[in-house]
Design an enzyme around this catalytic site. Structure first.
Site, PDB file in Angstrom:
ATOM      1  N   GLU A 178       0.813  -1.219   0.000  1.00 17.15           N
ATOM      2  CA  GLU A 178       0.000   0.000   0.000  1.00 17.15           C
ATOM      3  C   GLU A 178       0.844   1.266   0.000  1.00 17.15           C
ATOM      4  O   GLU A 178       0.434   2.295  -0.530  1.00 17.15           O
ATOM      5  CB  GLU A 178      -0.977   0.006   1.181  1.00 17.15           C
ATOM      6  CG  GLU A 178      -2.110  -0.999   1.062  1.00 17.15           C
ATOM      7  CD  GLU A 178      -1.740  -2.380   1.577  1.00 17.15           C
ATOM      8  OE1 GLU A 178      -0.552  -2.627   1.875  1.00 17.15           O
ATOM      9  OE2 GLU A 178      -2.649  -3.233   1.685  1.00 17.15           O
ATOM     10  N   PHE A 195     -11.367  -7.198  14.314  1.00 15.78           N
ATOM     11  CA  PHE A 195     -10.361  -7.674  13.372  1.00 15.78           C
ATOM     12  C   PHE A 195     -10.046  -6.567  12.350  1.00 15.78           C
ATOM     13  O   PHE A 195     -10.947  -6.011  11.729  1.00 15.78           O
ATOM     14  CB  PHE A 195     -10.859  -8.934  12.655  1.00 15.78           C
ATOM     15  CG  PHE A 195      -9.875  -9.440  11.630  1.00 15.78           C
ATOM     16  CD1 PHE A 195      -8.616  -9.892  12.019  1.00 15.78           C
ATOM     17  CD2 PHE A 195     -10.206  -9.436  10.284  1.00 15.78           C
ATOM     18  CE1 PHE A 195      -7.711 -10.336  11.068  1.00 15.78           C
ATOM     19  CE2 PHE A 195      -9.297  -9.889   9.332  1.00 15.78           C
ATOM     20  CZ  PHE A 195      -8.047 -10.336   9.725  1.00 15.78           C
ATOM     21  N   GLN A 196      -8.781  -6.289  12.176  1.00 18.93           N
ATOM     22  CA  GLN A 196      -8.295  -5.251  11.259  1.00 18.93           C
ATOM     23  C   GLN A 196      -8.931  -3.895  11.509  1.00 18.93           C
ATOM     24  O   GLN A 196      -9.131  -3.111  10.582  1.00 18.93           O
ATOM     25  CB  GLN A 196      -8.485  -5.694   9.798  1.00 18.93           C
ATOM     26  CG  GLN A 196      -7.650  -6.936   9.492  1.00 18.93           C
ATOM     27  CD  GLN A 196      -7.503  -7.216   8.011  1.00 18.93           C
ATOM     28  OE1 GLN A 196      -8.392  -6.921   7.227  1.00 18.93           O
ATOM     29  NE2 GLN A 196      -6.373  -7.805   7.642  1.00 18.93           N
ATOM     30  N   LYS A 198     -17.544  -0.518   6.436  1.00 21.59           N
ATOM     31  CA  LYS A 198     -18.028  -1.544   5.525  1.00 21.59           C
ATOM     32  C   LYS A 198     -19.555  -1.532   5.391  1.00 21.59           C
ATOM     33  O   LYS A 198     -20.095  -1.649   4.289  1.00 21.59           O
ATOM     34  CB  LYS A 198     -17.555  -2.912   6.022  1.00 21.59           C
ATOM     35  CG  LYS A 198     -17.995  -4.023   5.102  1.00 21.59           C
ATOM     36  CD  LYS A 198     -17.175  -5.266   5.239  1.00 21.59           C
ATOM     37  CE  LYS A 198     -17.716  -6.266   4.204  1.00 21.59           C
ATOM     38  NZ  LYS A 198     -16.772  -7.282   3.836  1.00 21.59           N
ATOM     39  N   MET A 225      24.297   7.893   1.553  1.00 15.26           N
ATOM     40  CA  MET A 225      24.244   9.145   2.297  1.00 15.26           C
ATOM     41  C   MET A 225      24.599   8.920   3.761  1.00 15.26           C
ATOM     42  O   MET A 225      25.225   9.758   4.399  1.00 15.26           O
ATOM     43  CB  MET A 225      22.859   9.777   2.162  1.00 15.26           C
ATOM     44  CG  MET A 225      22.768  11.181   2.713  1.00 15.26           C
ATOM     45  SD  MET A 225      23.977  12.287   1.941  1.00 15.26           S
ATOM     46  CE  MET A 225      23.037  12.919   0.560  1.00 15.26           C
TER      47      MET A 225
HETATM   48  C1  LIG Z   1      12.247   5.278   4.744  1.00 15.45           C
HETATM   49  C2  LIG Z   1      13.562   5.856   5.104  1.00 15.45           C
HETATM   50  N1  LIG Z   1      14.380   5.201   5.958  1.00 15.45           N
HETATM   51  C3  LIG Z   1      15.586   5.708   6.270  1.00 15.45           C
HETATM   52  C4  LIG Z   1      16.010   6.897   5.739  1.00 15.45           C
HETATM   53  C5  LIG Z   1      17.363   7.470   6.125  1.00 15.45           C
HETATM   54  N2  LIG Z   1      18.252   7.526   4.963  1.00 15.45           N
HETATM   55  C6  LIG Z   1      18.437   8.634   4.256  1.00 15.45           C
HETATM   56  S1  LIG Z   1      19.447   8.430   2.957  1.00 15.45           S
HETATM   57  C7  LIG Z   1      19.680   6.812   3.333  1.00 15.45           C
HETATM   58  C8  LIG Z   1      20.561   5.962   2.485  1.00 15.45           C
HETATM   59  C9  LIG Z   1      20.026   5.795   1.121  1.00 15.45           C
HETATM   60  O1  LIG Z   1      20.766   4.803   0.496  1.00 15.45           O
HETATM   61  P1  LIG Z   1      20.580   4.471  -1.020  1.00 15.45           P
HETATM   62  O2  LIG Z   1      19.153   4.392  -1.368  1.00 15.45           O
HETATM   63  O3  LIG Z   1      21.422   3.289  -1.361  1.00 15.45           O
HETATM   64  O4  LIG Z   1      21.101   5.767  -1.755  1.00 15.45           O
HETATM   65  P2  LIG Z   1      22.534   6.430  -1.829  1.00 15.45           P
HETATM   66  O5  LIG Z   1      22.605   7.392  -0.689  1.00 15.45           O
HETATM   67  O6  LIG Z   1      23.545   5.343  -1.714  1.00 15.45           O
HETATM   68  O7  LIG Z   1      22.532   7.103  -3.142  1.00 15.45           O
HETATM   69  C10 LIG Z   1      18.973   6.457   4.476  1.00 15.45           C
HETATM   70  C11 LIG Z   1      18.982   5.119   5.095  1.00 15.45           C
HETATM   71  C12 LIG Z   1      15.112   7.548   4.858  1.00 15.45           C
HETATM   72  N3  LIG Z   1      15.404   8.723   4.291  1.00 15.45           N
HETATM   73  N4  LIG Z   1      13.925   7.002   4.535  1.00 15.45           N
END
Ligand SMILES: Cc1ncc(C[n+]2csc(CCOP(=O)(O)OP(=O)(O)O)c2C)c(N)n1
Lengths: 558, 164
Positions: free
Chosen positions: A51, A113-114, A163, A473
């Site tokens: 979703e 439920f749900q 529902k 990052m």
């Molecule tokens: C849902 C979610 N979880 C955690 C983060 C924290 N976060 C920001 S950037 C990142 C790393 C992203 O890694 P990747 O998609 O491999 O991209 P890259 O930075 O290597 O280009 C994380 C874990 C986030 N922004 N969103």
């Protein structure tokens, strides 16, 4: 004219009346009746595999088209899964209507439920939440939901339908118009405030325009260009403002912020007046806000009165419809206009822009070249979406958006996993355009199961994975801010992405170098199925410029 | 400067509205000092009076955020000193009738007797505070305070008004 139909039929008919073409979702016990009614409709249903992705698809559809995107989920886990996508839409003011099923009225609040308090958990992240308690209320709620989502400062709206309300039959009327007391989305700007703003702009020596997401959504871009050319002043953007004006315009300096361009960050800090248009001066954009607003006048054009003085206390707000307020501003300035063609400020802008525009900081960095290549190959009105992390920042820095609604990213919430489903939604909205998701490997893994949707529904998009085998990052922060103390940022053995794509019936390839990339990108664009291009890059690549949290835009690491 | 602020919030009289408003204060970790809700003269509307401790900037920002809610029609925010504010106290007690009468007289409160001994006082919030303190001498069975309700003074200063 009233008809004797069920609540579910009323819901479907009300959606048809709003000219809904497509709904993204996953059915469940509490929405089976709704789906049953949907079977008799010409509205297309795109089956998501999670979703969260359904909501991102609706969001991507909305951002690409400017129309309201619609998604649906069942009660309980369906609704909670959908929530991340709705929060993402909320923070980026995207018009999405979410329809959730709910247990029958008598079971609400009894841990059936749900059963979950959907309205309760959605309330802080939607513009409004409806829960019709009788079938007859449904047409009003749907009409009001679309009206609220798409007007003023746009945003998501929830309709939580029990529902038994879906099943119940009644004589049902469909209103042509709704009026919602307490909701006044159209605000005319105050002429006096605009005149004051114009005077300040004329008096300023070093003004700069800053466009944000509001400038993209309102389509005020051409008027901004007129303003900029008249004054010969630079136009910077926020991450969300990319594409509001073509970024290849001779006065465009690109985005400011944590990962803004060197020249845009420098220019806005040197400026003595900022004309904010459809921005909210968020922390990622301004960084240290005291430094940002020091010694300068801030003008703030926005539709949302709550944004006035929210982040910058001594700004001059001009609240109202941007098309109106910027038009008024242009004609005010035209009246007083002394031409400033060769001002020292313009020379400074030109000098910085010429030097830094194509500059890539750091050694042996591949990612910027990949992004630039994508720009080179795509048409101006093709669409790019992004995931979150370094890939997003590289796209922000090096992908020049040339038209509004062609750069789609999760700016406010920064939701990993947004880009791919958003690309699918954007493709549904603009089927004749190429849609490319610029992804990190970590983010793509969050919603890669949308490959199933893209293949079985025939919605081909291109995914470019900048594959560094790390949460890039996170690794960059650990490298620079946490003294090389890496933890939980290595993705270890990442999956074989081309094989993963093929397992779903999509296409995939791992490329070797830039030339190879270009070749396969062109092939991917022609492909009839979704195409994943896996681009290996070093885990050590950094995105520069980088302004660490808490620092001012002047303190860029390059 | 932090001080007590009174928010007069005119809203749609329907479920969930109070939740949305208090949630805005909750989100920023503000303690609500008091809330009172009552109908207005307009059908379908009610007024919520909320008191919080906040500085100018916070008060302004809360007023805007509350006004942004679609079910909110009007928000007026005023420092407490710009308001005429009153609170009602009811306490059911066990004790000397006469002693209670004496205390009541001091405050201009009323002693009601309907099976049990009740003291009823409406007045300045600070007086309510003092009276409540004094009542601890008695055995209190149940005490209820309404929290303050108020109107803005004609010459009240620093009043913010949003909406309508
Ligand atoms: C849902 C979610 N979880 C955690 C983060 C924290 N976060 C920001 S950037 C990142 C790393 C992203 O890694 P990747 O998609 O491999 O991209 P890259 O930075 O290597 O280009 C994380 C874990 C986030 N922004 N969103």
């Amino acid at each position: 004219m009233a008809s004797y139909i069920s609540g579910a039929q009323a819901l479907v008919r009300a959606l048809e009346k709003e000219k809904v073409e497509v709904i993204f979702g996953i059915p469940g016990g509490a929405t089976l009746t709704f789906y049953d009614a949907l079977k008799d409709s010409s509205i297309r249903h795109v089956l998501a595999r999670h979703e969260q992705s359904a909501a991102h698809m609706a969001d991507g559809y909305a951002r690409a088209s400017g129309k309201v995107g619609v998604c649906t989920a069942t009660s309980g886990p369906g609704a909670t899964n959908l929530l991340t996508g709705i929060a993402t839409a909320y923070l980026d003011s995207s018009p999405v209507v979410a329809i959730t099923g709910q247990v029958a009225k008598d079971y609400i609040g009894k841990d059936a439920f749900q059963e979950i308090d959907t309205v309760g958990i959605y309330t802080p992240v939607v513009k409004y939440a409806f829960q019709p308690l009788s079938a007859a209320e449904i047409p009003f709620d749907v009409k009001a939901a679309f009206y609220i989502a798409s007007t003023g400062r746009q945003g998501p709206v929830l309709i939580d339908v029990p529902k038994d309300v879906q099943i119940e039959k009644a004589e049902i009327d469909f209103p042509e118009k709704v009026e919602i007391k307490g909701y006044r989305p159209y605000i005319s700007p105050h002429p006096e405030a605009v005149r004051e703003a114009a005077k300040l702009i004329i008096q300023a020596q070093k003004p700069i325009i800053l466009v944000g997401g509001g400038a993209v959504k309102s389509g005020v871009g051409p008027k901004v260009v007129e303003l900029a050319e008249m004054l010969m002043i630079p136009v910077a953007s926020t991450l969300m403002g990319k594409g509001a004006i073509p970024e290849n315009h001779f006065l465009a300096v690109g985005p400011i912020g944590m990962h803004g361009t060197y020249h845009a960050n420098t220019l806005i800090m040197e400026s003595d007046l900022v004309i904010g248009i459809g921005v909210r001066f968020s922390d990622r954009t301004t960084m240290d806000i005291k430094e940002f607003s020091k010694d300068k006048i801030i003008l703030h054009f926005d539709i949302d009165p709550t944004e006035a003085r929210k982040n910058i206390l001594n700004e001059l707000p001009v609240i109202g419809d941007l098309n109106e307020s910027v038009s008024m501003l242009v004609s005010e300035i035209r009246k007083m206009m002394p031409y400033t063609k060769d001002s020292p400020w313009y020379k400074r802008v030109k000098e910085l822009k010429e030097y830094y525009e194509d500059k890539i900081f750091g050694e042996n960095v591949m990612s910027p070249l990949v992004i630039k290549k994508i720009r080179e190959v795509l048409h101006p009105d093709d669409i790019v979406t992004t995931e979150v992390g370094q890939a997003q920042a590289w796209a922000e820095l090096f992908y020049k958006a040339l038209a509004p609604r062609t750069f789609i990213t999760s700016g406010g919430l920064g939701t990993m996993g947004f880009g791919f489903p958003a690309a699918i939604g954007a493709k549904v909205a603009k089927f004749d355009k190429t849609v490319v998701d610029i992804a990190g490997d970590g983010s793509f893994l969050m919603t890669s199961n949308s490959l199933a949707t893209s293949v079985s529904e025939g919605i081909p998009v291109v995914v470019v994975i900048l594959n560094n085998s790390v949460l890039g990052m996170i690794a960059q922060w650990q490298r620079i801010v946490y003294n090389n103390r890496y933890i939980a940022s290595s993705l270890g053995e990442t999956p074989n992405f081309p094989a993963l794509a093929k397992a779903y019936g999509a296409e995939g390839v791992r490329v070797n170098g830039l030339e190879d990339f270009e070749k396969y990108l062109k092939e991917a664009i022609k492909s009839e199925v979704t195409y994943v291009i896996d681009v290996p890059i070093s885990p050590e690549e950094n995105v520069f410029p980088f302004v660490p949290a808490g620092k001012s835009l002047k303190e860029m690491i390059v | 400067m932090k001080k007590e602020r009174v928010f007069f919030i005119t809203v749609a009289d329907k479920p969930g509205v109070l939740f949305k408003i208090t949630n805005i204060f909750r989100r920023r970790n503000f303690n609500i000092e008091s809330v009172t809700v009552g109908k207005t003269l307009v059908k379908g509307e009610s007024q919520i009076v909320i008191v919080i401790n906040a500085d100018d900037e916070e008060a302004d920002s809360f007023a805007r955020m509350v006004k942004k809610l679609i079910d909110v029609y009007e928000v007026i925010e005023a420092p407490k000193e710009s308001c005429y504010a009153q609170e009602l106290l009811l306490a059911k007690l066990d004790g000397e009738h006469e002693e209670l009468e004496k205390l009541a007289k001091k405050y201009g409160a009323e002693v009601v007797e309907n099976g049990s001994l009740i003291i009823k006082y409406a007045g300045e919030p600070s007086n309510v505070e003092m009276l409540a303190e004094e009542l601890t001498r008695f055995k209190i069975i149940h005490i209820s305070r309404t929290g303050i309700t108020a109107v803005v003074k004609e010459d009240g200063k620093d009043i913010l008004r949003f909406g309508r």
